[in-house]
Design a protein around this motif. Structure first.
Motif, mmCIF file in Angstrom:
data_model
loop_
_atom_site.group_PDB
_atom_site.id
_atom_site.type_symbol
_atom_site.label_atom_id
_atom_site.label_comp_id
_atom_site.label_asym_id
_atom_site.label_seq_id
_atom_site.Cartn_x
_atom_site.Cartn_y
_atom_site.Cartn_z
ATOM 1 N N SER A 106 81.907 16.788 27.660
ATOM 2 C CA SER A 106 82.271 17.874 28.581
ATOM 3 C C SER A 106 81.111 18.276 29.493
ATOM 4 O O SER A 106 81.306 18.995 30.464
ATOM 5 C CB SER A 106 82.744 19.085 27.780
ATOM 6 O OG SER A 106 81.675 19.530 26.973
ATOM 7 N N LYS A 107 79.892 17.787 29.182
ATOM 8 C CA LYS A 107 78.746 18.157 30.011
ATOM 9 C C LYS A 107 78.616 17.252 31.239
ATOM 10 O O LYS A 107 77.799 17.486 32.112
ATOM 11 C CB LYS A 107 77.435 18.076 29.193
ATOM 12 C CG LYS A 107 77.298 19.172 28.152
ATOM 13 C CD LYS A 107 76.528 20.340 28.732
ATOM 14 C CE LYS A 107 76.732 21.673 28.054
ATOM 15 N NZ LYS A 107 77.100 21.740 26.679
ATOM 16 N N SER A 133 85.692 20.551 38.539
ATOM 17 C CA SER A 133 86.438 19.336 38.167
ATOM 18 C C SER A 133 87.749 19.702 37.475
ATOM 19 O O SER A 133 88.727 18.955 37.552
ATOM 20 C CB SER A 133 85.588 18.392 37.307
ATOM 21 O OG SER A 133 85.219 19.013 36.108
ATOM 22 N N ASP A 134 87.791 20.864 36.853
ATOM 23 C CA ASP A 134 89.052 21.320 36.251
ATOM 24 C C ASP A 134 90.076 21.678 37.331
ATOM 25 O O ASP A 134 91.278 21.609 37.117
ATOM 26 C CB ASP A 134 88.771 22.537 35.365
ATOM 27 C CG ASP A 134 89.977 22.920 34.539
ATOM 28 O OD1 ASP A 134 90.612 22.004 33.983
ATOM 29 O OD2 ASP A 134 90.287 24.121 34.452
ATOM 30 N N ARG A 160 88.596 13.773 32.719
ATOM 31 C CA ARG A 160 87.240 14.176 32.333
ATOM 32 C C ARG A 160 87.149 14.435 30.831
ATOM 33 O O ARG A 160 86.081 14.356 30.241
ATOM 34 C CB ARG A 160 86.767 15.367 33.163
ATOM 35 C CG ARG A 160 87.358 16.661 32.765
ATOM 36 C CD ARG A 160 87.142 17.756 33.763
ATOM 37 N NE ARG A 160 87.868 18.908 33.263
ATOM 38 C CZ ARG A 160 87.295 19.928 32.621
ATOM 39 N NH1 ARG A 160 86.004 19.965 32.480
ATOM 40 N NH2 ARG A 160 88.028 20.900 32.148
ATOM 41 N N LEU A 210 78.751 15.592 34.679
ATOM 42 C CA LEU A 210 79.014 16.128 36.020
ATOM 43 C C LEU A 210 79.721 15.093 36.893
ATOM 44 O O LEU A 210 80.083 15.377 38.026
ATOM 45 C CB LEU A 210 77.703 16.563 36.686
ATOM 46 C CG LEU A 210 76.886 17.628 35.961
ATOM 47 C CD1 LEU A 210 75.657 17.994 36.775
ATOM 48 C CD2 LEU A 210 77.727 18.871 35.715
ATOM 49 N N GLN A 230 81.813 21.993 36.120
ATOM 50 C CA GLN A 230 82.902 21.786 35.145
ATOM 51 C C GLN A 230 84.172 22.500 35.592
ATOM 52 O O GLN A 230 85.263 21.956 35.497
ATOM 53 C CB GLN A 230 82.496 22.310 33.753
ATOM 54 C CG GLN A 230 81.643 21.346 32.956
ATOM 55 C CD GLN A 230 80.180 21.378 33.377
ATOM 56 O OE1 GLN A 230 79.745 22.298 34.060
ATOM 57 N NE2 GLN A 230 79.440 20.356 32.979
ATOM 58 N N GLU A 231 84.003 23.710 36.085
ATOM 59 C CA GLU A 231 85.182 24.431 36.578
ATOM 60 C C GLU A 231 85.779 23.698 37.778
ATOM 61 O O GLU A 231 86.990 23.523 37.869
ATOM 62 C CB GLU A 231 84.798 25.860 37.010
ATOM 63 C CG GLU A 231 84.573 26.798 35.853
ATOM 64 C CD GLU A 231 84.005 28.142 36.298
ATOM 65 O OE1 GLU A 231 84.575 29.164 35.903
ATOM 66 O OE2 GLU A 231 82.998 28.167 37.051
#
Ligand SMILES: Nc1nc2c(ncn2[C@@H]2O[C@H](COP(=O)(O)OP(=O)(O)OP(=O)(O)O)[C@@H](O)[C@H]2O)c(=O)[nH]1
Ligand SMILES: [Mg+2]
Ligand SMILES: [Zn+2]
Length: 304
Positions: free
Chosen positions: A264-265, A247-248, A257, A267, A244-245
């Motif tokens: 938010s989960k 992709s941020d 996303r 991948l 997640q980080e």
């Protein structure tokens, strides 16, 4: 007294205070936010120094506004900080002698984006590029300009692009990083008469650099402009980050996303109909960037 670390050798440091350099050691235990790093004091750090028995010692590191680090190759679980408190992160890359991989570029960009440090990509040695390389370069320009990375092309041999490169440095503290032999020191020598870094050979055996610059060092070009030359990097391992980080830290995924139907989960790896997959199909996300994301999110050992 407080000053700024301009050179780090691991055993002693140069600290600049009001135009004067002090050679310092580190005293005792220095407390830091991060515990796991191979080099607690890094170039760009603001530090407090004290004079003890005629010699100078760093006694405190002041809070960092940002830093750029990678996973240490030597010590597992530790990170190695390249520099702190920088205004922009400049990666010197090249398609020839030695070629920089897109995975390496993207891991560097993600590490800078983690602190929202502006990124610049410089392709050096354009005098060595063939027709295929120039075609690749056009594609790379589209891929990276779209995500807000500024891209430049230079040749220190032919003195091309040097003036533009010099302009982007003005008024800022810039980190200069890249593989050994890409021409970091050659570029810096050209932009200031005060910089006289040693230049290495390219090995005829594997077309790679020979690790000529051994310590990170900050140079003052004028009162407001500083550049940090760093030793060549073989591998860029990402410090601990969740998918997640990661992709941020891909600007082209950051907004998308949030609209992913898997929430938010997600991948964005194998989920059918996920927002990132759709963007990839519509060519809103470059395939090479997505591949870099997948390698990072899956934690593959893909550091080169
Ligand atoms: N053909 C060509 N060679 C270049 C160019 N820039 C640098 N070189 C050569 O590349 C070699 C390595 O240059 P350096 O400036 O020492 O590379 P570096 O990135 O500082 O390398 P490290 O200090 O080992 O990390 C030298 O032989 C340079 O002359 C260029 O634009 N074109
Ligand atoms: Mg060098
Ligand atoms: Zn998704």
């Amino acid at each position: 007294m407080t000053g700024i670390v301009t050179k780090s050798t691991g055993s002693w440091y140069d600290v600049l205070i009001e135009g004067k350099k002090y050679e310092c050691r580190v005293r005792g235990k220095i407390r830091l936010e991060e515990i796991k790093e191979t080099n607690p004091v890094t170039v760009g750090d603001h530090v407090r120094i004290e004079i003890e028995e005629g010699s100078h010692a760093i006694t405190e590191i002041l809070p960092r506004k940002n830093h750029i680090s990678r996973l240490s190759v030597k010590k597992t679980g530790h990170s190695n900080i390249l520099a702190a408190n920088i205004d922009q992160a400049i990666l010197i890359a090249t398609l020839q002698q030695p070629r920089t991989s897109l995975g390496f570029i993207d891991r560097f960009l993600v590490s800078a984006e983690a602190f929202r440090i502006p990124q610049i990509l410089v392709f050096n040695k354009i005098d060595l590029y063939d027709a295929d390389d120039f075609e690749s370069v056009q594609g790379l320009r589209r891929t990276y300009e779209r995500i807000g990375v500024t891209i430049y092309f230079t040749s220190t041999l032919k003195n091309e692009g040097i003036e533009d490169f010099k302009k982007i440095l003005t008024g800022k503290i810039s980190l200069i990083a890249g593989h050994s032999g890409v021409g970091k020191s050659s570029l810096l020598n050209l932009i200031s008469p005060h910089i006289k870094q040693s230049i290495g050979e390219i090995s005829s055996f594997n077309q790679k650099g020979t690790h000529t610059t051994t310590f990170a060092e900050m140079f003052e070009i004028d009162k407001q402009t500083f550049v940090i030359d760093t030793p060549g990097i073989k591998e860029w391992g990402l410090v601990d980050m969740t998918p997640q980080e990661i992709s941020d830290y891909f600007p082209e995924m950051r907004e998308l996303r949030l609209n992913c139907k898997f929430g938010s989960k997600c991948l964005h790896l194998r989920e059918p109909g996920c927002a990132i997959h759709l963007a990839l199909e519509n060519k809103e996300i470059a395939l090479s960037r997505y591949e870099s994301y997948v390698a990072m999110a899956e934690g593959k050992d893909n550091r080169k």
